[in-house]
Write an enzyme that holds these catalytic residues in place. Structure first.
Site, PDB file in Angstrom:
ATOM      1  N   ARG A  52      35.066  58.174   2.737  1.00 22.22           N
ATOM      2  CA  ARG A  52      35.699  57.689   3.964  1.00 22.22           C
ATOM      3  C   ARG A  52      36.443  56.256   3.633  1.00 22.22           C
ATOM      4  NH1 ARG A  52      32.495  54.206   6.218  1.00 22.22           N
ATOM      5  NH2 ARG A  52      30.517  55.605   6.255  1.00 22.22           N
ATOM      6  N   TYR A 104      53.980  58.672  26.056  1.00 27.98           N
ATOM      7  CA  TYR A 104      53.062  59.946  25.807  1.00 27.98           C
ATOM      8  C   TYR A 104      51.755  59.967  26.854  1.00 27.98           C
ATOM      9  CZ  TYR A 104      49.945  63.410  23.768  1.00 27.98           C
ATOM     10  OH  TYR A 104      48.993  64.549  23.503  1.00 27.98           O
ATOM     11  N   ASP A 176      55.771  53.292  18.675  1.00 32.67           N
ATOM     12  CA  ASP A 176      55.272  54.610  18.474  1.00 32.67           C
ATOM     13  C   ASP A 176      56.737  55.280  17.913  1.00 32.67           C
ATOM     14  OD1 ASP A 176      54.854  57.507  18.548  1.00 32.67           O
ATOM     15  OD2 ASP A 176      53.311  57.162  20.110  1.00 32.67           O
ATOM     16  N   LYS A 201      53.707  65.761  14.103  1.00 31.23           N
ATOM     17  CA  LYS A 201      55.110  66.092  14.570  1.00 31.23           C
ATOM     18  C   LYS A 201      56.181  66.196  13.337  1.00 31.23           C
ATOM     19  CE  LYS A 201      53.083  66.424  18.228  1.00 31.23           C
ATOM     20  NZ  LYS A 201      52.393  65.153  18.682  1.00 31.23           N
TER      21      LYS A 201
HETATM   22  C1  PLP Z   1      54.888  60.284  20.952  1.00 31.54           C
HETATM   23  C2  PLP Z   1      53.515  60.756  20.696  1.00 31.54           C
HETATM   24  N1  PLP Z   1      52.665  59.848  20.380  1.00 31.54           N
HETATM   25  C3  PLP Z   1      51.295  60.109  20.068  1.00 31.54           C
HETATM   26  C4  PLP Z   1      50.939  61.437  20.057  1.00 31.54           C
HETATM   27  C5  PLP Z   1      49.367  61.636  19.940  1.00 31.54           C
HETATM   28  O1  PLP Z   1      49.310  62.310  18.858  1.00 31.54           O
HETATM   29  P1  PLP Z   1      48.223  63.530  18.255  1.00 31.54           P
HETATM   30  O2  PLP Z   1      48.469  64.699  19.085  1.00 31.54           O
HETATM   31  O3  PLP Z   1      48.364  63.641  16.965  1.00 31.54           O
HETATM   32  O4  PLP Z   1      46.733  62.782  18.454  1.00 31.54           O
HETATM   33  C6  PLP Z   1      51.769  62.614  20.741  1.00 31.54           C
HETATM   34  C7  PLP Z   1      51.436  63.789  20.700  1.00 31.54           C
HETATM   35  O5  PLP Z   1      51.883  64.679  21.321  1.00 31.54           O
HETATM   36  C8  PLP Z   1      52.978  62.054  20.873  1.00 31.54           C
HETATM   37  O6  PLP Z   1      53.957  62.887  21.243  1.00 31.54           O
END
Ligand code: PLP
Length: 385
Positions: A52, A104, A176, A201
């Site tokens: 971990r 998001y 982000d 992504k």
């Molecule tokens: C811009 C953005 N940030 C964060 C996330 C969250 O990521 P995860 O689905 O890997 O938890 C997403 C998921 O679609 C996203 O599009």
């Protein structure tokens, strides 16, 4: 191969954090699928005690991501949401955060339904407007949480200006960077303090792993994240770390093609009579096109279109063949989704309306298939609208 500081982005993608395995010379970092490490004697070990806390596959990925984002240290988590949770662990009860309004949907849900229980407060504003950002700051604001371009209406925030503003007010700037990826935009170079990703992504890029990452530059942030990652434990597995590492090797190449295909599809759809509006920062009529040219090295593969009604969106979505109807984005294959009922379903209808997530809005993650095949698929699906 040891990289010196002059290595350019595509080279860093392939080599940063990647050393041949010292025991065999394997050019690819092995998947260290182990939970613990044998110690030579009491208190004598090779820097690895428990998986971990440290794992060589994860460490290689973290070094790679830090290099791609021009940061000093990376931290890989079990999902993008776990990465966002790690960043918000820096806050204390009573703190206030200014957030990009069409962030998001899962981020909004974490902030509003979980973190407000711990006496944190959040204000959502159009961070494309610095006057609104400034007005939202209070004496308790400790963090500016930005997403640019935003999901799904592709709004932009000027990262250099917003970072300068937040720093004048003593706040930490978090970006982000999932939608752009470091191939198109490197927020730390523009003044941000922390960058995070859903590696699910573009970084992984092959729709076969869920993960997240935070990249930091400041010593205090690095110390906290090192401690927190081990303390909370939402680490990325060795296999997922290996998959994302494999993905980042082709990031520069994939993003170059996403840019080409994204622009071509945006231009095609902008000229189509059934499409009422195209949201894409690469189109000259995008309200922040100039900012996109300045801040980004390419406009990416994400775009949204307005088809006018839920019924039109439904007919279109049910007819596409090549572009798969699915949540998520950033893979080599084209994906198509309906934000109002999919990614943004957890956002209340009145907020959805305020941020432009209408029932007729359809989001496309344009993949790297042959562009003529993609156009033909969208054309036949639009015939149904
Ligand atoms: C811009 C953005 N940030 C964060 C996330 C969250 O990521 P995860 O689905 O890997 O938890 C997403 C998921 O679609 C996203 O599009």
């Amino acid at each position: 191969m040891k990289l010196d500081g002059s290595a350019r982005f595509a080279t860093r993608c392939i080599h940063a954090g990647q050393e041949p395995d010292p025991s065999t010379g394997a050019i690819i970092t092995p998947i260290f699928q182990t939970s613990t490490y044998v110690q030579d004697a009491l208190g004598e070990h090779k820097g690895y005690e428990y998986a971990r806390t440290q794992n060589p596959t994860r460490a290689a990925l973290e070094a790679n991501l830090a290099a791609l984002e021009s940061g000093r240290a990376g931290f890989a988590f079990a999902s993008g949401m776990a990465a966002i949770g790690a960043v918000t662990s820096m806050l204390k009860a009573g703190d206030h955060v200014v957030v990009t309004d069409n962030t998001y949907g899962g981020t909004f849900r974490l902030f509003e339904r979980v973190l407000t229980r711990y006496d944190l407060t959040f204000s959502y504003v159009d961070t494309g407007r610095l006057d609104l950002v400034e007005a939202a700051f209070t004496d308790r604001t400790r963090m500016l949480f930005l997403e640019t371009p935003t999901n799904p209406v592709l709004g932009l925030t000027d990262l250099a200006e917003a970072s300068a503003l937040a720093h004048r007010r003593g706040a930490t700037v978090v970006v982000d960077n999932t939608f752009a990826s470091p191939a198109l935009q490197r927020p730390l170079e523009l003044g941000a303090d922390l960058v995070l990703h859903s590696t699910t992504k573009y970084l992984n890029g092959h729709s076969d792993s869920v993960g997240g990452a935070v990249i930091a530059t400041r010593e205090t942030d690095i110390e906290w994240l090192t401690f927190y990652q081990n303390a909370a434990g939402a680490i990325l597995s060795p296999f997922d770390s290996w998959l994302v590492l494999r993905g980042t090797k082709t990031l520069a190449l994939r993003m170059a093609q996403h840019n080409i295909n994204g622009l071509a599809i945006a231009e095609y759809l902008a000229g189509h009579p059934k499409v009422k509006k195209v949201f894409y920062p690469g189109l000259p009529d995008h309200p922040q096109h100039e900012l996109a040219r300045r801040q980004m090295q390419g406009f990416g593969g994400m775009l949204s279109i307005e088809l006018g009604s839920l019924e039109h969106a439904r007919r279109f979505l049910n007819r596409v063949r090549l572009a798969a109807l699915a949540e998520s984005l950033g893979g080599v294959e084209s994906l198509i989704s309906h934000p109002a009922t999919m990614t943004h379903a957890s956002v209340p209808p009145e907020r959805r309306a305020a941020i432009g997530v209408t029932d007729g809005l359809v989001r496309l993650s344009v993949g790297i298939e042959d562009i003529d095949d993609l156009k033909a698929d969208l054309a036949q699906a639009l015939d149904a609208v």
